[in-house]
Design an enzyme around this catalytic site. Structure first.
Site, PDB file in Angstrom:
ATOM      1  CB  ILE A  97     130.148  32.783  52.185  1.00 12.05           C
ATOM      2  CG1 ILE A  97     131.178  32.981  51.059  1.00 12.05           C
ATOM      3  CG2 ILE A  97     130.787  32.065  53.367  1.00 12.05           C
ATOM      4  CD1 ILE A  97     132.257  34.004  51.381  1.00 12.05           C
ATOM      5  CB  CYS A  98     127.705  31.123  55.724  1.00 13.29           C
ATOM      6  SG  CYS A  98     127.092  30.677  57.358  1.00 13.29           S
ATOM      7  CB  ILE A  99     122.868  31.603  56.133  1.00 12.84           C
ATOM      8  CG1 ILE A  99     121.340  31.411  56.065  1.00 12.84           C
ATOM      9  CG2 ILE A  99     123.222  33.062  56.463  1.00 12.84           C
ATOM     10  CD1 ILE A  99     120.886  29.984  55.905  1.00 12.84           C
TER      11      ILE A  99
ATOM     12  N   PRO B 142     123.654  32.049  50.516  1.00 12.33           N
ATOM     13  CG  PRO B 142     124.941  30.177  49.914  1.00 12.33           C
ATOM     14  CD  PRO B 142     124.720  31.163  51.035  1.00 12.33           C
TER      15      PRO B 142
ATOM     16  CB  THR C 270     131.945  27.832  50.068  1.00 11.97           C
ATOM     17  OG1 THR C 270     132.687  26.881  50.859  1.00 11.97           O
ATOM     18  CG2 THR C 270     132.142  29.207  50.673  1.00 11.97           C
TER      19      THR C 270
END
Length: 217
Positions: free
Chosen positions: A133-135, A137, A189
Site C-alpha cells: 500500500i502507498c509507498i 510497493p 493500491t
C-alpha cells in the site's frame, strides 16, 4: 480460514506505518474472512514529532512502536515463517521507505532490511500473494524488479520513474482502486500517495486489495 501476515514499519506516517492505512488493512482483511498476524523488524529508528513535522531527536524501537497499532499483538519479523501463512501485506507510511529500506535516501538503489527482503523473496518464490500500500510497493520493486512485476504508487511521476529503474513496471491508479499483477500474485493500491485523499477513498482501495489477497491465498 486464510492466514495473512501484515508487516508494520512503526506507528505514524512520518516515521512508521500510516495508521489509517494499517487499520484499514486489518479491518478489510478480517471482513474478507482472514486471520491476521502482525510482524515488524526489531530495530531502532529515529523518531519524528508528528505535530511539528520534524525529527524529535530521540530514537525508538520499531517493534514497540508497531505494537501501538497491533494492540500489543506483534512479533519480531525474524519469527515470521512463510509456511505458516497464505499471503503477506505491507501498509504504507514513510516507515516503509525509511525503516524497511532506505528508498527515501537512495531510491532504486536502496538497501532493503534483510528480514523484509527474505519474506518478500520467500512468499514470491512460494507463489503466495503479496499486497503493498502507498509507498510500500517500492519494497517489491527493489526486491522483485528483475521479475518484471507490475505495481502502482498512484500518479507520482518521479517515484514511478525511479520504480522503472528497478525493472518493475509502474501503472497509474486512482486512490480508490488497486492494480493486480496476476502472474506475480501482487496487488497494490496508492492510498495516501495522494496527499489530499479522504479516508473513505483510501479504505475503498485497501478494501479491494485485501479481498483480492484473500481470494488468491
Amino acid at each position: 480460514m486464510k492466514k495473512i501476515a501484515v508487516v508494520l514499519s512503526g506507528c505514524g506516517y512520518l516515521d512508521g506505518s500510516e495508521i489509517t492505512e494499517a487499520v484499514s488493512l486489518l479491518i478489510a482483511l478480517n471482513q474478507a474472512g482472514a486471520e491476521v498476524s502482525c510482524f515488524a523488524p526489531d530495530i531502532e529508528i529515529p523518531a519524528m514529532d508528528h505535530l511539528a513535522g520534524q525529527a524529535s531527536g530521540d530514537k525508538r524501537r520499531l517493534l514497540v512502536e508497531a505494537a501501538r497499532i497491533a494492540r500489543g499483538q506483534v512479533q519480531a519479523l525474524d519469527k515470521l515463517q512463510t509456511k505458516d501463512f497464505d499471503a503477506i501485506a505491507f501498509p504504507g507510511g514513510y516507515g516503509a521507505a525509511k525503516n524497511l529500506c532506505n528508498w527515501a535516501e537512495k531510491g532504486a538503489k536502496c538497501d532493503v532490511n534483510p528480514e523484509v527482503k527474505r519474506v518478500i523473496t520467500e512468499f514470491h518464490a512460494a507463489s503466495k500473494p503479496i499486497g503493498a500500500i502507498c509507498i510500500a510497493p517500492v519494497l517489491l520493486a527493489r526486491v522483485l524488479g528483475d521479475k518484471k512485476i507490475t505495481i502502482t504508487i498512484g500518479d507520482d511521476k518521479e517515484t514511478a520513474a525511479e520504480i522503472q529503474k528497478t525493472g518493475a513496471v509502474h501503472e497509474e491508479c486512482p486512490v480508490d482502486d488497486y492494480i493486480t499483477d496476476r502472474e506475480g500474485k501482487i496487488v497494490t493500491t496508492p492510498a495516501y500517495m495522494y496527499d489530499d485523499a479522504k479516508p473513505n477513498e483510501v479504505f475503498k482501495g485497501i478494501f479491494g486489495l485485501a479481498h483480492e489477497l484473500v481470494e488468491w491465498a
